[in-house]
Design a protein around this motif. Structure first.
Motif, PDB file in Angstrom:
ATOM      1  N   LEU A 160       0.829  -1.206   0.000  1.00  0.00           N
ATOM      2  CA  LEU A 160       0.000   0.000   0.000  1.00  0.00           C
ATOM      3  C   LEU A 160       0.866   1.259   0.000  1.00  0.00           C
ATOM      4  O   LEU A 160       0.537   2.256  -0.653  1.00  0.00           O
ATOM      5  N   PHE A 161       1.969   1.217   0.721  1.00  0.00           N
ATOM      6  CA  PHE A 161       2.931   2.321   0.762  1.00  0.00           C
ATOM      7  C   PHE A 161       3.413   2.641  -0.653  1.00  0.00           C
ATOM      8  O   PHE A 161       3.404   3.797  -1.090  1.00  0.00           O
ATOM      9  N   LYS A 162       3.798   1.602  -1.382  1.00  0.00           N
ATOM     10  CA  LYS A 162       4.286   1.802  -2.750  1.00  0.00           C
ATOM     11  C   LYS A 162       3.134   2.136  -3.710  1.00  0.00           C
ATOM     12  O   LYS A 162       3.309   2.861  -4.684  1.00  0.00           O
ATOM     13  N   GLY A 163       1.935   1.598  -3.412  1.00  0.00           N
ATOM     14  CA  GLY A 163       0.760   1.890  -4.235  1.00  0.00           C
ATOM     15  C   GLY A 163       0.344   3.352  -4.173  1.00  0.00           C
ATOM     16  O   GLY A 163      -0.308   3.862  -5.085  1.00  0.00           O
ATOM     17  N   ASN A 164       0.741   4.031  -3.105  1.00  0.00           N
ATOM     18  CA  ASN A 164       0.511   5.475  -2.990  1.00  0.00           C
ATOM     19  C   ASN A 164       1.686   6.279  -3.535  1.00  0.00           C
ATOM     20  O   ASN A 164       1.704   7.509  -3.437  1.00  0.00           O
ATOM     21  N   ASN A 165       2.684   5.548  -4.089  1.00  0.00           N
ATOM     22  CA  ASN A 165       3.915   6.166  -4.614  1.00  0.00           C
ATOM     23  C   ASN A 165       4.644   6.969  -3.534  1.00  0.00           C
ATOM     24  O   ASN A 165       5.182   8.049  -3.787  1.00  0.00           O
ATOM     25  N   TYR A 166       4.636   6.434  -2.312  1.00  0.00           N
ATOM     26  CA  TYR A 166       5.358   7.065  -1.212  1.00  0.00           C
ATOM     27  C   TYR A 166       6.852   6.729  -1.310  1.00  0.00           C
ATOM     28  O   TYR A 166       7.254   5.793  -2.001  1.00  0.00           O
ATOM     29  N   ASN A 167       7.667   7.494  -0.573  1.00  0.00           N
ATOM     30  CA  ASN A 167       9.098   7.196  -0.469  1.00  0.00           C
ATOM     31  C   ASN A 167       9.520   7.336   0.997  1.00  0.00           C
ATOM     32  O   ASN A 167       8.680   7.589   1.866  1.00  0.00           O
ATOM     33  N   LEU A 168      10.807   7.218   1.251  1.00  0.00           N
ATOM     34  CA  LEU A 168      11.301   7.212   2.640  1.00  0.00           C
ATOM     35  C   LEU A 168      10.882   8.441   3.441  1.00  0.00           C
ATOM     36  O   LEU A 168      10.661   8.364   4.649  1.00  0.00           O
ATOM     37  N   LYS A 169      10.762   9.593   2.770  1.00  0.00           N
ATOM     38  CA  LYS A 169      10.381  10.832   3.471  1.00  0.00           C
ATOM     39  C   LYS A 169       9.016  10.689   4.161  1.00  0.00           C
ATOM     40  O   LYS A 169       8.753  11.348   5.168  1.00  0.00           O
ATOM     41  N   ASN A 170       8.160   9.828   3.598  1.00  0.00           N
ATOM     42  CA  ASN A 170       6.827   9.679   4.177  1.00  0.00           C
ATOM     43  C   ASN A 170       6.856   9.057   5.567  1.00  0.00           C
ATOM     44  O   ASN A 170       5.931   9.262   6.360  1.00  0.00           O
ATOM     45  N   PHE A 171       7.906   8.318   5.883  1.00  0.00           N
ATOM     46  CA  PHE A 171       8.004   7.749   7.235  1.00  0.00           C
ATOM     47  C   PHE A 171       8.097   8.856   8.287  1.00  0.00           C
ATOM     48  O   PHE A 171       7.567   8.719   9.394  1.00  0.00           O
ATOM     49  N   SER A 172       8.757   9.966   7.948  1.00  0.00           N
ATOM     50  CA  SER A 172       8.817  11.104   8.887  1.00  0.00           C
ATOM     51  C   SER A 172       7.423  11.610   9.203  1.00  0.00           C
ATOM     52  O   SER A 172       7.095  11.917  10.363  1.00  0.00           O
ATOM     53  N   THR A 173       6.574  11.667   8.168  1.00  0.00           N
ATOM     54  CA  THR A 173       5.182  12.092   8.370  1.00  0.00           C
ATOM     55  C   THR A 173       4.447  11.107   9.262  1.00  0.00           C
ATOM     56  O   THR A 173       3.694  11.503  10.158  1.00  0.00           O
ATOM     57  N   LYS A 213      15.556  -5.646 -10.386  1.00  0.00           N
ATOM     58  CA  LYS A 213      14.219  -6.226 -10.310  1.00  0.00           C
ATOM     59  C   LYS A 213      13.188  -5.133 -10.028  1.00  0.00           C
ATOM     60  O   LYS A 213      13.513  -4.093  -9.448  1.00  0.00           O
ATOM     61  N   ILE A 214      11.952  -5.387 -10.417  1.00  0.00           N
ATOM     62  CA  ILE A 214      10.842  -4.495 -10.060  1.00  0.00           C
ATOM     63  C   ILE A 214       9.671  -5.349  -9.581  1.00  0.00           C
ATOM     64  O   ILE A 214       9.565  -6.520  -9.941  1.00  0.00           O
ATOM     65  N   ASP A 215       8.801  -4.751  -8.752  1.00  0.00           N
ATOM     66  CA  ASP A 215       7.577  -5.446  -8.370  1.00  0.00           C
ATOM     67  C   ASP A 215       6.397  -4.768  -9.065  1.00  0.00           C
ATOM     68  O   ASP A 215       6.583  -3.854  -9.872  1.00  0.00           O
ATOM     69  N   TYR A 216       5.177  -5.225  -8.771  1.00  0.00           N
ATOM     70  CA  TYR A 216       4.004  -4.704  -9.477  1.00  0.00           C
ATOM     71  C   TYR A 216       3.807  -3.196  -9.262  1.00  0.00           C
ATOM     72  O   TYR A 216       3.394  -2.479 -10.164  1.00  0.00           O
ATOM     73  N   ASN A 217       4.107  -2.721  -8.052  1.00  0.00           N
ATOM     74  CA  ASN A 217       3.970  -1.284  -7.800  1.00  0.00           C
ATOM     75  C   ASN A 217       5.014  -0.482  -8.564  1.00  0.00           C
ATOM     76  O   ASN A 217       4.724   0.611  -9.049  1.00  0.00           O
ATOM     77  N   ASP A 245     -11.742   1.340  -9.217  1.00  0.00           N
ATOM     78  CA  ASP A 245     -10.711   0.555  -8.529  1.00  0.00           C
ATOM     79  C   ASP A 245      -9.317   1.176  -8.642  1.00  0.00           C
ATOM     80  O   ASP A 245      -8.317   0.524  -8.330  1.00  0.00           O
ATOM     81  N   THR A 246      -9.242   2.417  -9.079  1.00  0.00           N
ATOM     82  CA  THR A 246      -7.941   3.052  -9.313  1.00  0.00           C
ATOM     83  C   THR A 246      -7.239   3.423  -8.009  1.00  0.00           C
ATOM     84  O   THR A 246      -7.862   3.938  -7.088  1.00  0.00           O
ATOM     85  N   SER A 247      -5.940   3.174  -7.977  1.00  0.00           N
ATOM     86  CA  SER A 247      -5.110   3.590  -6.842  1.00  0.00           C
ATOM     87  C   SER A 247      -4.472   4.940  -7.166  1.00  0.00           C
ATOM     88  O   SER A 247      -4.512   5.406  -8.312  1.00  0.00           O
ATOM     89  N   LEU A 248      -3.866   5.542  -6.152  1.00  0.00           N
ATOM     90  CA  LEU A 248      -3.291   6.874  -6.321  1.00  0.00           C
ATOM     91  C   LEU A 248      -2.178   6.889  -7.375  1.00  0.00           C
ATOM     92  O   LEU A 248      -2.114   7.795  -8.211  1.00  0.00           O
ATOM     93  N   ASN A 249      -1.306   5.866  -7.365  1.00  0.00           N
ATOM     94  CA  ASN A 249      -0.204   5.901  -8.333  1.00  0.00           C
ATOM     95  C   ASN A 249      -0.704   5.666  -9.768  1.00  0.00           C
ATOM     96  O   ASN A 249      -0.147   6.228 -10.720  1.00  0.00           O
ATOM     97  N   LYS A 250      -1.759   4.886  -9.940  1.00  0.00           N
ATOM     98  CA  LYS A 250      -2.325   4.685 -11.285  1.00  0.00           C
ATOM     99  C   LYS A 250      -2.933   5.991 -11.805  1.00  0.00           C
ATOM    100  O   LYS A 250      -2.803   6.331 -12.985  1.00  0.00           O
ATOM    101  N   CYS A 251      -3.597   6.713 -10.910  1.00  0.00           N
ATOM    102  CA  CYS A 251      -4.145   8.023 -11.275  1.00  0.00           C
ATOM    103  C   CYS A 251      -3.018   8.984 -11.671  1.00  0.00           C
ATOM    104  O   CYS A 251      -3.136   9.730 -12.646  1.00  0.00           O
ATOM    105  N   GLN A 252      -1.915   8.937 -10.924  1.00  0.00           N
ATOM    106  CA  GLN A 252      -0.764   9.804 -11.242  1.00  0.00           C
ATOM    107  C   GLN A 252      -0.184   9.472 -12.616  1.00  0.00           C
ATOM    108  O   GLN A 252       0.210  10.373 -13.363  1.00  0.00           O
ATOM    109  N   GLN A 277     -10.393  -1.812  -1.782  1.00  0.00           N
ATOM    110  CA  GLN A 277      -9.594  -0.904  -0.961  1.00  0.00           C
ATOM    111  C   GLN A 277      -8.369  -1.602  -0.380  1.00  0.00           C
ATOM    112  O   GLN A 277      -7.299  -1.015  -0.256  1.00  0.00           O
ATOM    113  N   PHE A 278      -8.511  -2.892  -0.073  1.00  0.00           N
ATOM    114  CA  PHE A 278      -7.408  -3.635   0.553  1.00  0.00           C
ATOM    115  C   PHE A 278      -6.216  -3.806  -0.392  1.00  0.00           C
ATOM    116  O   PHE A 278      -5.130  -4.156   0.028  1.00  0.00           O
ATOM    117  N   THR A 279      -6.414  -3.572  -1.693  1.00  0.00           N
ATOM    118  CA  THR A 279      -5.281  -3.629  -2.630  1.00  0.00           C
ATOM    119  C   THR A 279      -4.798  -2.234  -3.023  1.00  0.00           C
ATOM    120  O   THR A 279      -3.927  -2.102  -3.878  1.00  0.00           O
TER     121      THR A 279
END
Length: 480
Positions: A160-173, A213-217, A245-252, A277-279
């Protein structure tokens, strides 16, 4: 495809020339037909098939739509979001898809080395003598379902973290959000969890980078970066099916392609059928479409060619209890005085199942909440089983819904998402069982004729009780 008479709403979609268009298509409203005729119109207007980017969510749906277009002598390569992303990446980078066991193995390694697992798991434990030994607790945990649940939670969190296209900076949030929690024990537990997941995420990303390598996200996220920097083939029109059924990164990714090509966009979907939502799907991207795609036009397909008018009344009243859903009035030429039949059983559904099977002489879809709901029941040549999630987009002459008890794993499921997922899930809806309600709506609307509900008389599903209270005139009880 034979000559078909389109209804006025479908014609309106096909004629529309808006830069951004959202088509809200109820169950059985002919959305695939509308998409095909829209593509025919675009080609008639001198847009080439390879200038149309057509996306749907599953490989099977993409193959099905492509075959239907070929029957119209249109050779258009229908893509899934992931196949599109992979195609963009492969043109620029030499990468391959990672085995999903890699993330599992990294998670297990960290959990095996974690010194105090019981902090992460919010549950009660037996006392083992004085001192309440951490070692004993951890050994119990490592051999229990608690550790499997924790592993799955970490994996879901990272996806889900990657599905929102988050990165390490988001952990601070996330750490800042956690600081604002009132309960100190919960705050402490969440901090430990976030620190652990951060370490796992870093190691996982390092592995992907090292071994190319890459994963689905990544198929979506890295495609976004490439389109930003390199551009993309000049599409003139983008069509997206199952947009709810669109996720944030697909919309981006869609927005980035549109920015580079100035292509017009048509999205098609139904917020009443948003069940993933769970995906990572984010319903707000659909219900607040104009926020993401300004100056958009919205058209509703208001006729259904699958369900009877009476079933529509039952299903519509049920789904619109949640006022956050988009209201739409759907109509049908079909009539079915009592489209919902209830068969009651005591304790075990097998007691009346044989009687039901004897009466079935047409193609009938048996639907359950979970994969193993069908285990106690046998099927015959007319019946086939699947979960409701897998049935979306399908239809049958008749439908039977099973596992309609008031239990944790029934309809509605009362399984609560892990508290740790609050940081990465889309905004929680303020209506109880919102997604379960949509899932049950999907189950009800797969039928062309009747829906049979197999109900535990002593412990009926909350949703069945609600139907009986609100729509009893359309429900026939077979064995009162």
């Amino acid at each position: 495809m034979k000559k078909i008479k389109l209804d006025k709403y479908q014609k309106k979609v096909i004629k529309n020339n808006s830069q951004n268009l959202l088509v809200i298509a109820g169950a059985g409203s002919g959305k695939t037909l509308t998409i095909i005729y829209k593509i025919k119109k675009l080609i008639k207007n001198n847009i080439k098939p390879n200038e149309i980017l057509c996306i749907t969510f599953t490989k099977s749906a993409a193959i099905s739509l492509k075959q239907k277009l070929l029957k119209e002598h249109i050779n258009l390569n229908v893509k899934t979001f992931h196949s599109l992303g992979y195609q963009i990446i492969k043109k620029n980078k030499n990468v391959s898809l990672v085995n999903h066991f890699i993330l599992d193995n990294i998670i297990i390694k960290y959990l095996n080395n974690y010194s105090n697992l019981n902090i992460l798991i919010n549950t009660e434990f037996l006392e083992f003598g004085k001192g309440n030994s951490v070692i004993i607790k951890n050994n119990i945990l490592k051999n229990s379902n608690h550790i499997i649940y924790l592993k799955d939670t970490i994996k879901t969190f990272i996806n889900l973290f990657k599905g929102n296209n988050y990165n390490l900076k988001n952990f601070s949030t996330f750490f800042q959000i956690n600081k604002s929690q009132n309960l100190k024990v919960k705050q402490f537990r969440h901090k430990k969890f976030l620190n652990l997941v951060k370490q796992i995420y870093i190691e996982y990303e390092n592995y992907l980078e090292t071994y190319k390598k890459i994963d689905y996200n990544d198929m979506i996220n890295k495609a976004i970066d490439i389109v930003k920097k390199e551009g993309i083939f000049t599409y003139k029109y983008i069509i997206i099916d199952e947009y709810q059924d669109t996720s944030l990164n697909k919309c981006q990714l869609v927005k980035e392609i549109q920015n580079k090509t100035s292509a017009s966009l048509m999205t098609v979907g139904d917020d009443w059928q948003s069940i993933y939502q769970f995906t990572g799907s984010n319903l707000e991207i659909f219900t607040n479409f104009k926020k993401y795609f300004p100056n958009a036009k919205i058209i509703k397909l208001k006729k259904t060619y699958r369900n009877s008018q009476e079933l529509i009344k039952v299903a519509q009243k049920f789904i619109m209890k949640n006022k956050n859903q988009i209201n739409k009035k759907i109509s049908s030429y079909k009539k079915e005085k009592t489209p919902v039949h209830i068969y009651y059983y005591k304790e075990n559904p097998k007691n009346i199942w044989d009687d039901i099977l004897k009466k079935i002489k047409t193609k009938t879809l048996v639907l359950g909440r979970n994969n193993d709901d069908i285990k106690p029941l046998k099927l015959n040549k007319y019946t086939y089983y699947m979960t409701v999630h897998k049935s979306k987009g399908l239809e049958a002459e008749n439908v039977i819904i099973i596992n309609l008890e008031n239990n944790i794993n029934s309809f509605p499921s009362k399984v609560i998402e892990s508290e740790y997922l609050m940081y990465v899930l889309s905004k929680q809806e303020d209506y109880e069982y919102a997604e379960e309600r949509r899932l049950f709506y999907v189950a009800l609307t797969r039928t062309k004729n009747k829906v049979i509900l197999l109900v535990n008389r002593e412990n009926p599903s909350l949703f069945v009780c609600e139907l009986l209270k609100d729509s009893s005139k359309y429900i026939k009880i077979i064995n009162p």
